[in-house]
Every structure is written in structure tokens, then in C-alpha cells.
Write a protein that holds these residues in place. Structure first.
Motif, PDB file in Angstrom:
ATOM      1  N   LEU A  68      -9.648  -2.405   0.602  1.00 47.25           N
ATOM      2  CA  LEU A  68      -9.333  -0.979   0.571  1.00 47.25           C
ATOM      3  C   LEU A  68     -10.472  -0.203  -0.077  1.00 47.25           C
ATOM      4  CD1 LEU A  68      -5.541  -1.076  -0.340  1.00 47.25           C
ATOM      5  CD2 LEU A  68      -6.566  -0.581   1.884  1.00 47.25           C
ATOM      6  N   PRO A  69     -10.843   0.947   0.484  1.00 54.37           N
ATOM      7  CA  PRO A  69     -12.089   1.607   0.078  1.00 54.37           C
ATOM      8  C   PRO A  69     -12.004   2.488  -1.153  1.00 54.37           C
ATOM      9  CG  PRO A  69     -11.119   2.750   1.952  1.00 54.37           C
ATOM     10  CD  PRO A  69     -10.281   1.532   1.719  1.00 54.37           C
ATOM     11  N   SER A  70     -10.814   2.778  -1.660  1.00 52.61           N
ATOM     12  CA  SER A  70     -10.744   3.671  -2.818  1.00 52.61           C
ATOM     13  C   SER A  70      -9.782   3.117  -3.855  1.00 52.61           C
ATOM     14  CB  SER A  70     -10.279   5.076  -2.399  1.00 52.61           C
ATOM     15  OG  SER A  70      -8.891   5.083  -2.129  1.00 52.61           O
ATOM     16  N   ARG A  71     -10.012   3.489  -5.093  1.00 52.67           N
ATOM     17  CA  ARG A  71      -9.138   3.008  -6.159  1.00 52.67           C
ATOM     18  C   ARG A  71      -7.735   3.591  -6.032  1.00 52.67           C
ATOM     19  NH1 ARG A  71     -11.857   5.876 -11.498  1.00 52.67           N
ATOM     20  NH2 ARG A  71     -11.775   8.035 -10.750  1.00 52.67           N
ATOM     21  N   GLU A  72      -7.625   4.798  -5.485  1.00 56.54           N
ATOM     22  CA  GLU A  72      -6.295   5.389  -5.295  1.00 56.54           C
ATOM     23  C   GLU A  72      -5.462   4.544  -4.340  1.00 56.54           C
ATOM     24  OE1 GLU A  72      -8.973   8.211  -7.017  1.00 56.54           O
ATOM     25  OE2 GLU A  72      -9.159   7.153  -5.085  1.00 56.54           O
ATOM     26  N   GLU A  73      -6.094   4.114  -3.254  1.00 53.77           N
ATOM     27  CA  GLU A  73      -5.379   3.269  -2.305  1.00 53.77           C
ATOM     28  C   GLU A  73      -5.063   1.911  -2.903  1.00 53.77           C
ATOM     29  OE1 GLU A  73      -8.376   3.642   0.572  1.00 53.77           O
ATOM     30  OE2 GLU A  73      -7.485   5.384   1.565  1.00 53.77           O
ATOM     31  N   ARG A  74      -5.995   1.352  -3.677  1.00 54.89           N
ATOM     32  CA  ARG A  74      -5.746   0.050  -4.305  1.00 54.89           C
ATOM     33  C   ARG A  74      -4.627   0.138  -5.340  1.00 54.89           C
ATOM     34  NH1 ARG A  74     -11.450   0.010  -3.876  1.00 54.89           N
ATOM     35  NH2 ARG A  74     -11.730   0.583  -6.073  1.00 54.89           N
ATOM     36  N   TRP A 137      -9.421  -3.784   7.539  1.00 53.53           N
ATOM     37  CA  TRP A 137      -8.217  -3.545   6.759  1.00 53.53           C
ATOM     38  C   TRP A 137      -7.186  -2.649   7.444  1.00 53.53           C
ATOM     39  CZ3 TRP A 137      -6.532   1.177   5.180  1.00 53.53           C
ATOM     40  CH2 TRP A 137      -7.462   2.213   5.068  1.00 53.53           C
ATOM     41  N   PRO A 138      -7.556  -1.619   8.222  1.00 51.15           N
ATOM     42  CA  PRO A 138      -6.495  -0.833   8.878  1.00 51.15           C
ATOM     43  C   PRO A 138      -5.672  -1.662   9.873  1.00 51.15           C
ATOM     44  CG  PRO A 138      -8.564   0.386   8.856  1.00 51.15           C
ATOM     45  CD  PRO A 138      -8.892  -1.025   8.471  1.00 51.15           C
ATOM     46  N   ILE A 139      -6.315  -2.631  10.528  1.00 52.03           N
ATOM     47  CA  ILE A 139      -5.595  -3.478  11.479  1.00 52.03           C
ATOM     48  C   ILE A 139      -4.703  -4.467  10.738  1.00 52.03           C
ATOM     49  CG2 ILE A 139      -5.852  -5.050  13.429  1.00 52.03           C
ATOM     50  CD1 ILE A 139      -6.786  -2.070  13.828  1.00 52.03           C
ATOM     51  N   ALA A 140      -5.198  -4.984   9.617  1.00 46.23           N
ATOM     52  CA  ALA A 140      -4.360  -5.853   8.789  1.00 46.23           C
ATOM     53  C   ALA A 140      -3.149  -5.090   8.259  1.00 46.23           C
ATOM     54  CB  ALA A 140      -5.184  -6.421   7.636  1.00 46.23           C
ATOM     55  N   VAL A 141      -3.370  -3.847   7.838  1.00 43.41           N
ATOM     56  CA  VAL A 141      -2.237  -3.022   7.385  1.00 43.41           C
ATOM     57  C   VAL A 141      -1.246  -2.819   8.523  1.00 43.41           C
ATOM     58  CG1 VAL A 141      -1.564  -0.713   6.618  1.00 43.41           C
ATOM     59  CG2 VAL A 141      -3.510  -1.864   5.546  1.00 43.41           C
ATOM     60  N   THR A 146       5.945  -4.356  10.283  1.00 44.95           N
ATOM     61  CA  THR A 146       7.313  -4.829  10.518  1.00 44.95           C
ATOM     62  C   THR A 146       8.249  -4.262   9.451  1.00 44.95           C
ATOM     63  OG1 THR A 146       6.636  -6.859   9.375  1.00 44.95           O
ATOM     64  CG2 THR A 146       6.791  -6.948  11.791  1.00 44.95           C
ATOM     65  N   GLU A 147       7.683  -3.776   8.351  1.00 41.20           N
ATOM     66  CA  GLU A 147       8.485  -3.111   7.317  1.00 41.20           C
ATOM     67  C   GLU A 147       9.212  -1.887   7.861  1.00 41.20           C
ATOM     68  OE1 GLU A 147       5.138  -2.495   4.920  1.00 41.20           O
ATOM     69  OE2 GLU A 147       5.335  -4.338   3.766  1.00 41.20           O
ATOM     70  N   LEU A 148       8.714  -1.327   8.954  1.00 36.39           N
ATOM     71  CA  LEU A 148       9.423  -0.203   9.577  1.00 36.39           C
ATOM     72  C   LEU A 148      10.816  -0.598  10.035  1.00 36.39           C
ATOM     73  CD1 LEU A 148       6.532   1.204  11.827  1.00 36.39           C
ATOM     74  CD2 LEU A 148       7.561   2.379   9.869  1.00 36.39           C
ATOM     75  N   PHE A 149      10.973  -1.867  10.394  1.00 32.43           N
ATOM     76  CA  PHE A 149      12.222  -2.322  10.992  1.00 32.43           C
ATOM     77  C   PHE A 149      13.105  -3.071   9.992  1.00 32.43           C
ATOM     78  CE2 PHE A 149       8.579  -3.371  13.971  1.00 32.43           C
ATOM     79  CZ  PHE A 149       8.478  -2.085  14.460  1.00 32.43           C
ATOM     80  N   ASP A 186       7.018   0.887   1.220  1.00 32.07           N
ATOM     81  CA  ASP A 186       5.839   0.208   1.761  1.00 32.07           C
ATOM     82  C   ASP A 186       5.566   0.630   3.204  1.00 32.07           C
ATOM     83  OD1 ASP A 186       5.701  -1.100  -0.649  1.00 32.07           O
ATOM     84  OD2 ASP A 186       6.472  -3.017   0.102  1.00 32.07           O
ATOM     85  N   ALA A 187       6.609   0.788   3.977  1.00 28.72           N
ATOM     86  CA  ALA A 187       6.446   1.195   5.374  1.00 28.72           C
ATOM     87  C   ALA A 187       5.822   2.585   5.469  1.00 28.72           C
ATOM     88  CB  ALA A 187       7.786   1.147   6.103  1.00 28.72           C
ATOM     89  N   ASP A 188       6.291   3.502   4.645  1.00 30.96           N
ATOM     90  CA  ASP A 188       5.744   4.866   4.666  1.00 30.96           C
ATOM     91  C   ASP A 188       4.268   4.862   4.289  1.00 30.96           C
ATOM     92  OD1 ASP A 188       8.201   5.867   5.390  1.00 30.96           O
ATOM     93  OD2 ASP A 188       8.739   6.561   3.381  1.00 30.96           O
ATOM     94  N   HIS A 189       3.925   4.096   3.268  1.00 35.23           N
ATOM     95  CA  HIS A 189       2.529   4.046   2.830  1.00 35.23           C
ATOM     96  C   HIS A 189       1.652   3.401   3.903  1.00 35.23           C
ATOM     97  CE1 HIS A 189      -0.725   2.143   0.109  1.00 35.23           C
ATOM     98  NE2 HIS A 189      -1.061   3.392   0.366  1.00 35.23           N
ATOM     99  N   GLY A 190       2.089   2.252   4.415  1.00 35.79           N
ATOM    100  CA  GLY A 190       1.298   1.564   5.431  1.00 35.79           C
ATOM    101  C   GLY A 190       1.120   2.399   6.681  1.00 35.79           C
ATOM    102  N   LEU A 191       2.181   3.054   7.103  1.00 35.28           N
ATOM    103  CA  LEU A 191       2.093   3.881   8.306  1.00 35.28           C
ATOM    104  C   LEU A 191       1.146   5.055   8.096  1.00 35.28           C
ATOM    105  CD1 LEU A 191       3.061   4.386  11.187  1.00 35.28           C
ATOM    106  CD2 LEU A 191       4.990   5.684  10.230  1.00 35.28           C
ATOM    107  N   SER A 192       1.173   5.661   6.921  1.00 35.03           N
ATOM    108  CA  SER A 192       0.274   6.792   6.668  1.00 35.03           C
ATOM    109  C   SER A 192      -1.185   6.351   6.740  1.00 35.03           C
ATOM    110  CB  SER A 192       0.577   7.423   5.311  1.00 35.03           C
ATOM    111  OG  SER A 192       0.225   6.562   4.237  1.00 35.03           O
ATOM    112  N   LEU A 193      -1.486   5.146   6.247  1.00 36.01           N
ATOM    113  CA  LEU A 193      -2.853   4.631   6.313  1.00 36.01           C
ATOM    114  C   LEU A 193      -3.276   4.358   7.752  1.00 36.01           C
ATOM    115  CD1 LEU A 193      -2.871   2.125   3.306  1.00 36.01           C
ATOM    116  CD2 LEU A 193      -3.925   4.384   3.394  1.00 36.01           C
ATOM    117  N   VAL A 194      -2.385   3.770   8.522  1.00 42.59           N
ATOM    118  CA  VAL A 194      -2.705   3.444   9.917  1.00 42.59           C
ATOM    119  C   VAL A 194      -2.911   4.726  10.725  1.00 42.59           C
ATOM    120  CG1 VAL A 194      -1.785   2.414  12.036  1.00 42.59           C
ATOM    121  CG2 VAL A 194      -1.611   1.177   9.873  1.00 42.59           C
TER     122      VAL A 194
END
Length: 236
Positions: A68-74, A137-141, A146-149, A186-194
């Protein structure tokens, strides 16, 4: 192949379509579990094999964290690792899953030494960890989406276990209860990054494929259990 950029609404719809078509809740073994049709041996096999997946969640999350490229995201992503590994004086999800095994009659040492883990389960989970190690990392995220479901399924599972498998002691359900609030976050965070990082159609298609791959991993776990425990008669 289509080349135009999907709108956020279209992109999210495509991701959710993957879940509607390929999420593991549609697997016959999983359907049987939620209909109360698994024998104790079959359900214990699911718990013991799923543990290998659970213990590797913080490993794949650490691999994503390192990219992850920023400390905020980490800072935000690291909460996933703490949720599963716990911290000093506070147990996490891995320990909660061990206690689920104990509540179902699986000795702690049997869970921890992985004696019940099927080769195909190990192979599939290791493939997922390696995917997160090797992909951008965006593809890994995206593969974690599956957290959406998960929240609806986990909520249903708590009721299923309480009503249809009363021989499992209720304290074993703590893992699922915790995921009711962790998974949506987690789903909301991951989706926002993607959504932010997938800026062209190729990126979007790779993200959709990554989510399909993750669904295939979860499906493969149940395929392995179906072959090893077709009627619940096999004790391992």
C-alpha cells in the motif's frame, strides 16, 4: 472485449454479479450445511479445513499491507490483521475459530497441527496467498471483495448453527458474531480502494477476474470436502 470504462455503478454491479453467480454459498456442500444436513463428521471437517484458510487471512493481508502506497491506507488496512491475529491481551479471529473447533468437539491440538487439512484445501489457500503476493495491490484487494457477500451469509449461519446444530456449544459462534461488523467495514474500505485505483477498463476487468478467482478458491475448498466426506461416514 469491451473497452469502454465502466461507471462506478456498472463496475460494482459486475462485481456483485460475480458473487451472485459464483460465491460458495451456492455449493452443494454449503447448501447442505445450511439445511442442517451435514453429519457431525462433515461439519467438523469443514471447520478444521476452513481453519487453514482463516489462519492465512492475516498473511495475505500483510502482503497487501506491504504494497500500500500511503501510511493512511496502511493504518486502515492493518486493522484486518489485528482482527484475526489479535493483540496483547486480546484474542482475534484465529483464536475464535480454534474455539469454534473446540465447541464442535475438535481438540485444540488437532486444529493447530492441521492434521485434518486436505491437500486440495492447502493447495487452493496457498494459491490465494501467492496471488496476493504477486499481483498489483489493487488487484489483490479486489480478490478480497468476497466480503461484499459475507455479512448476510454470516448472519444466516449463526442462526443455522444455533437451530440445526445445537450440539455445537454457543460460545463457539463468537467468530461469526464479530464478523457481522468487521466484514461490512472491510468491504466498504476495499471497494473504495478498487473503485479509486481501477482507472481503465483493463484494470476493471482484472479486478473482476480477481474476484472470480477468489470465489473459485472458496469453491475448491468445498469441492475437496465433498470428495473426502461424501456421506459423513469418513472420520479423519
Amino acid at each position: 472485449m469491451e473497452s469502454h470504462l465502466l461507471s462506478n455503478e456498472q463496475f460494482v454491479a459486475r462485481l456483485r454479479q460475480v458473487g451472485e453467480e459464483r460465491y460458495h454459498d451456492k455449493h452443494p456442500y454449503h447448501i447442505a450445511m445450511h439445511e442442517g444436513k451435514l453429519s457431525p463428521a462433515q461439519l467438523r471437517a469443514w471447520i478444521a479445513n476452513r481453519f487453514y484458510y482463516q489462519k492465512n487471512i492475516p498473511v495475505k493481508d500483510a502482503l497487501i499491507l506491504s504494497k500500500l502506497p500511503s501510511r493512511e491506507e496502511r493504518r486502515e488496512w492493518i486493522q484486518r490483521i489485528l482482527d484475526h491475529d489479535g493483540r496483547a491481551g486480546e484474542d482475534g479471529g484465529i483464536e475464535a475459530w480454534v474455539r469454534l473447533g473446540e465447541a464442535a468437539g475438535i481438540p485444540r491440538e488437532d486444529m493447530l497441527d492441521e492434521r485434518h487439512v486436505l491437500p486440495a484445501v492447502r493447495f487452493a489457500v496457498d494459491a490465494y496467498v501467492n496471488f496476493c503476493r504477486l499481483q498489483p495491490w489493487p488487484i489483490a484487494v479486489a480478490s478480497s471483495l468476497t466480503e461484499l457477500f459475507a455479512p448476510t451469509l454470516v448472519s444466516k449461519r449463526i442462526g443455522v448453527f444455533e437451530q440445526l446444530y445445537p450440539w455445537i456449544r454457543p460460545e463457539g459462534l463468537a467468530y461469526f458474531q464479530a464478523r457481522l461488523h468487521q466484514a461490512p467495514r472491510d468491504a466498504d474500505h476495499g471497494l473504495s480502494l478498487v473503485l479509486r485505483e481501477c482507472r481503465n477498463r483493463d484494470d476493471q476487468d482484472q479486478a473482476i477476474s480477481a474476484l472470480r478467482f477468489k470465489c473459485d478458491v472458496l469453491w475448491a475448498l468445498l469441492d475437496a470436502l465433498s470428495l473426502a466426506f461424501p456421506d459423513g461416514d469418513n472420520e479423519r
